[in-house]
Design an enzyme around this catalytic site. Structure first.
Site, short mmCIF file in Angstrom:
data_model
loop_
_atom_site.label_atom_id
_atom_site.label_comp_id
_atom_site.label_asym_id
_atom_site.label_seq_id
_atom_site.Cartn_x
_atom_site.Cartn_y
_atom_site.Cartn_z
N GLY A 117 0.80 -1.23 0.00
CA GLY A 117 0.00 0.00 0.00
C GLY A 117 0.82 1.27 0.00
CB SER A 153 3.61 -11.22 -5.32
OG SER A 153 3.60 -10.02 -4.58
CB ALA A 188 2.78 -4.62 -9.13
CB THR A 248 -3.76 -2.98 -6.52
OG1 THR A 248 -3.22 -3.03 -5.19
CG2 THR A 248 -4.83 -4.04 -6.64
CB SER A 249 1.51 -1.53 -5.89
OG SER A 249 2.38 -2.57 -6.27
CG ASP A 297 -5.39 -6.76 0.71
OD1 ASP A 297 -5.34 -7.92 1.13
OD2 ASP A 297 -4.38 -6.07 0.49
CB SER A 333 -2.65 -13.79 1.07
OG SER A 333 -1.74 -13.48 0.04
CE LYS A 342 -2.62 -3.25 0.52
NZ LYS A 342 -2.17 -4.64 0.32
#
Lengths: 538, 538
Positions: free
Chosen positions: A201, A227, A229, A231-232, A289, A297, A321
């Protein structure tokens, strides 16, 4: 167009071949075809509308079908076509991912039939109705999800039904445990395997690429799989990929870790918590999220990757976030509860998330910041350096030979002495360095500047808006796209001073980003006293 | 394969055509193509992976795109293909429904770009978080749904977030009102427009095809538009279609109602509460049917169809949708509250839902039962006749000239005298009768029998299992498929007595149905005293 007949031995060819009924047609096998359509994690099977099987099986719209061949089987959503160029009457088409999953050569005989709904759907319905689920329920659901037995609609239903407040902490533990069991679990045969993770976030914030070389230079084992991205504008894997290969097969990755005590790789190839990847394919477009899903996760990936000790970063701030300290503390307790149940030692650190960390946002710009910190470059962003040292210090203190409180100084020494840079260079070479001249991604050549409309102090930087601008500019898909911040919180600005520069590689991306900036620059200019206050633990 | 260039006038052809950049390529329009894939209510756009626009716009997996042409636009989910036979580099493909919705000829220039998420997504997120939504929120959400701006994932999220207990009664009213506003609203210019509806779940139960001709013969206006089967083996529209056309354009439907006071048509062509049809495309595969969604779905359709008075049938029983009287009463109050807010006069009737109504289950068999009742045939199922007379009686009492309590006798008189049959024949002729000899669907020629394994009394018939057997046999898609019951609740049976016969048109369907029967016949044979007790209001 006459479909090609499946090959039959001449000796066995029946004399009555011309009088086959629909029912016997249905029994003859169809041939597998790969349909070159990327449907993004949803298995889709394509049948021709005139296919005898389609007729005889009475397939209904949106029904799930099971495709079987050679002892293997997958589930898929049915799409029907009348175009023989996509599939002919004697064929079953599978979308790209589905085709790979089945793992059968094209042209091979396959059968297709209506699938019974996954057995765990009754448990899903109980969760939708607000019931508490047990360990076996989560096992069954997560197994079906990992085996791609859930449609996107059902995945979405699960994600919403388990959202905010719908899972108690024991259910989150069951979910995490089931997600670990859905894939491979790596055993490094080491007493101490450390990792760090941030809940995300905060744009920039590439501390892992500093923490990993620091703690590995000290000698701790830190096999970091990240991972891309979600949503970033950039994930650790996207940023590391600017410098080195990150898509490594698991055996190569193991070799690197054995030799260098660390890696900075993409986790997608290692089959760690595969159900998580399927869930993310729905959580991303829904921008959901929830705490329970976040904990399951993150912890399932870490435990599957063989970690024994984790430092977890929870940034708080008005556009992070997590926005309040009580929320952060609640999330911390949930992480600690589940980690404890799963024998993972966790150290949760609540950090300042009021603004981006570092100056660059986007893969190339973030890689630049990381390398500047490692190189002790005069333009290295100090906030990124300080945060990375603090997190590395906490992680170093997992080493029983290090006294509590000494970690920070040891981390600083490793960084200042160049040992962290040396370790990073070794990792880059081991993973496969990008050649500098042509293949290595460059900063986008198109750019525009955003300047202060008035004089004053920077009293707010909207993480979400800055991330949006960077994404509009093309990040992370276009590695050289992004935002380069010139001012941070608390700094004075004169009217017309540069706030940030936006980089893009394509004119349309640049235009999108400019429109986003026109709606809101993401900066608030005011007087010093307005600075949002944040309590942070260190 | 070299893609065909879009035609350019030779005079205007630029001398520098060979040096175009990706950015200018992106600006040149693409050509529309219809991709003959039926994706079932989800708009899908297909782009070639090598398309310059795909590259330049930085499309992300699962992103929603907006396709514009000639002042029109639609939203679609993006699938990417590398197969030029599906779409070439200069083309945008649209799935069948999406192509029809856009309503532009193939080959026309279109533009495609990343779509901003629907504006109402923030309201959806608030609902997922458990907030109460207001009138404007529901308006925005339902408008976006009706305009196909929601992906299947988002629709699923909405359906789950508004499921059981998540909507209060005022929210159900807002949702219903918004669904009415999403489509056309018919005004019949009549003081009294009556309708009847059942919440479903009971196999057979084709009372509408009796109630409509009875009340129309009396002179009430009853323009009945029905749905096709959603999860059941037959809907009213499927059954009426055995006898007559049901897909009528709205102006033809209006003519029929003006002349005959009634119709028995499929509602799908009339654009009534179109958001409901989109929601059903997700509720069906999820098997979700919460009270709030049920009330909004039924009442929005009825009010949009111009009804002023509605008799609503809620069956209860151990395998009905509603299983207890308290649940039925709660649902009744919700229907009454919302109907009252929307000025619809409603009469809720709670009925016996312990077993199928009538003998036949499946379109052809149910049409047979209906015609037998209308014809006063000796084999006419008495339970269907009695229930239809009672509901028709309640509806007749909407007529201010009829005294409360007189409706049943008047309905019986209309039925016994043959006036209802006469009205039905007139409706069949007006809508377009199926010729008897060839086109009219026939009972499936394949069949098997299910017989009692022991002597005793029929003490239970499982609505769900009987419906499942009929669907497995092919109903409603195969109109002649279904189940023909020979015994009903409370009747004595000897060992080996026929319980029911299953009909199918295809061997594989028959085999599926037989497997379902082998798992459970749906019948329970016991002693008389075990009969499940049901309180019903009439």
């Amino acid at each position: 167009m006459k479909p090609a007949e499946p090959p039959v031995s001449t000796a066995d060819a029946p004399a009555t071949a011309g009088t086959k009924t629909a029912a016997t047609d249905a029994a003859s096998p169809l041939r597998l075809r790969r349909v070159a359509i990327d449907t993004y994690s949803e298995n889709v099977a394509y049948l021709n509308r005139d296919c005898a099987v389609y007729r005889a099986e009475g397939f209904q719209a949106l029904s799930k079908v099971e495709v079987r061949a050679n002892g293997r089987r997958i589930l898929a959503t049915l799409n029907v076509t009348s175009d023989p160029r996509i599939v002919q009457c004697h064929e079953v088409g599978l979308s790209q991912d589905a085709f790979s999953q089945l793992g059968i050569e094209k042209g091979q005989p396959v059968t297709i039939s209506q699938a019974e709904p996954p057995l765990s759907i009754s448990a899903l319905h109980r969760k939708i109705d607000g019931e508490r689920l047990g360990r076996e329920d989560f096992k069954a659901i997560v197994r079906d999800i990992a085996e791609h037995r859930y449609s996107k609609i059902e995945l979405s239903a699960f994600v919403v039904a388990t959202n905010r407040g719908e899972l108690d902490r024991e259910e989150v533990y069951f979910l995490t445990e089931a997600m670990i069991a859905s894939g491979r679990r790596i055993d490094w045969h080491e007493r101490l395997v450390v990792d760090k993770h941030c809940i995300g976030g905060i744009p920039g914030n590439r501390t892992s690429m500093l923490v990993v070389p620091i703690v590995a230079a000290h000698g701790l084992v830190c096999p970091k799989t990240s991972s891309r991205a979600i949503t970033s504008p950039a994930g650790t894997a996207d940023t590391m990929e600017v410098l080195a290969d990150v898509e490594l097969p698991l055996d190569r990755l193991s070799e690197i870790v054995r030799e260098h005590r660390a890696c900075l790789a993409w986790g997608g190839t290692a089959d760690l918590s595969p159900a998580d990847d399927v869930l993310i394919s729905v959580e991303r477009p829904l921008s959901l999220d929830s705490p329970g899903q976040m904990v399951a996760s993150i912890l399932s990936k870490k435990i599957a990757a063989g970690s024994t000790h984790l430092v977890l970063d929870i940034p708080i701030g008005p556009t992070a976030k997590v926005r309040t300290m009580p929320d952060a503390q609640r999330l911390r307790r949930l992480f600690e509860y589940v980690a404890h149940r799963l024998d993972l030692s966790i150290d949760v650190v609540i950090t300042d998330g009021r603004q981006p960390i570092g100056n660059g946002i986007g893969p190339v710009l973030e890689a630049r910041d990381v390398m500047r910190v490692l190189e002790n470059h005069p333009l290295a962003p100090q906030d990124l350096r300080q945060k990375a040292l603090r997190l590395a210090g906490r992680l170093l203190e997992c080493d029983p030979d290090i006294r509590g409180g000494d970690g920070f100084a040891i981390a600083r020494d490793i960084l200042d002495s160049g040992r962290a840079l040396e370790k990073m260079r070794a990792l880059i070479l081991a993973q496969g360095a990008r050649p500098f001249d042509c293949e290595r991604p460059q900063l986008g050549v198109l750019s525009f500047e955003v300047r202060a409309a008035q004089a004053g102090f920077v009293t707010g930087i909207d993480n979400l808006q800055i991330a949006r601008v960077a994404r509009m500019a093309g990040a992370p898909k276009v590695p050289g796209a992004g935002v380069d911040l010139a001012r941070k919180l608390g700094e004075p600005v004169a009217e017309g001073d540069l706030l940030y520069r936006v980089h893009a590689s394509f004119q349309s991306d640049l235009d999108f980003a400019r429109q986003a900036c026109d709606r809101s620059s993401g900066y608030h200019i005011g007087v010093t006293g307005e600075l949002p206050h944040v309590f942070v633990e260190f």
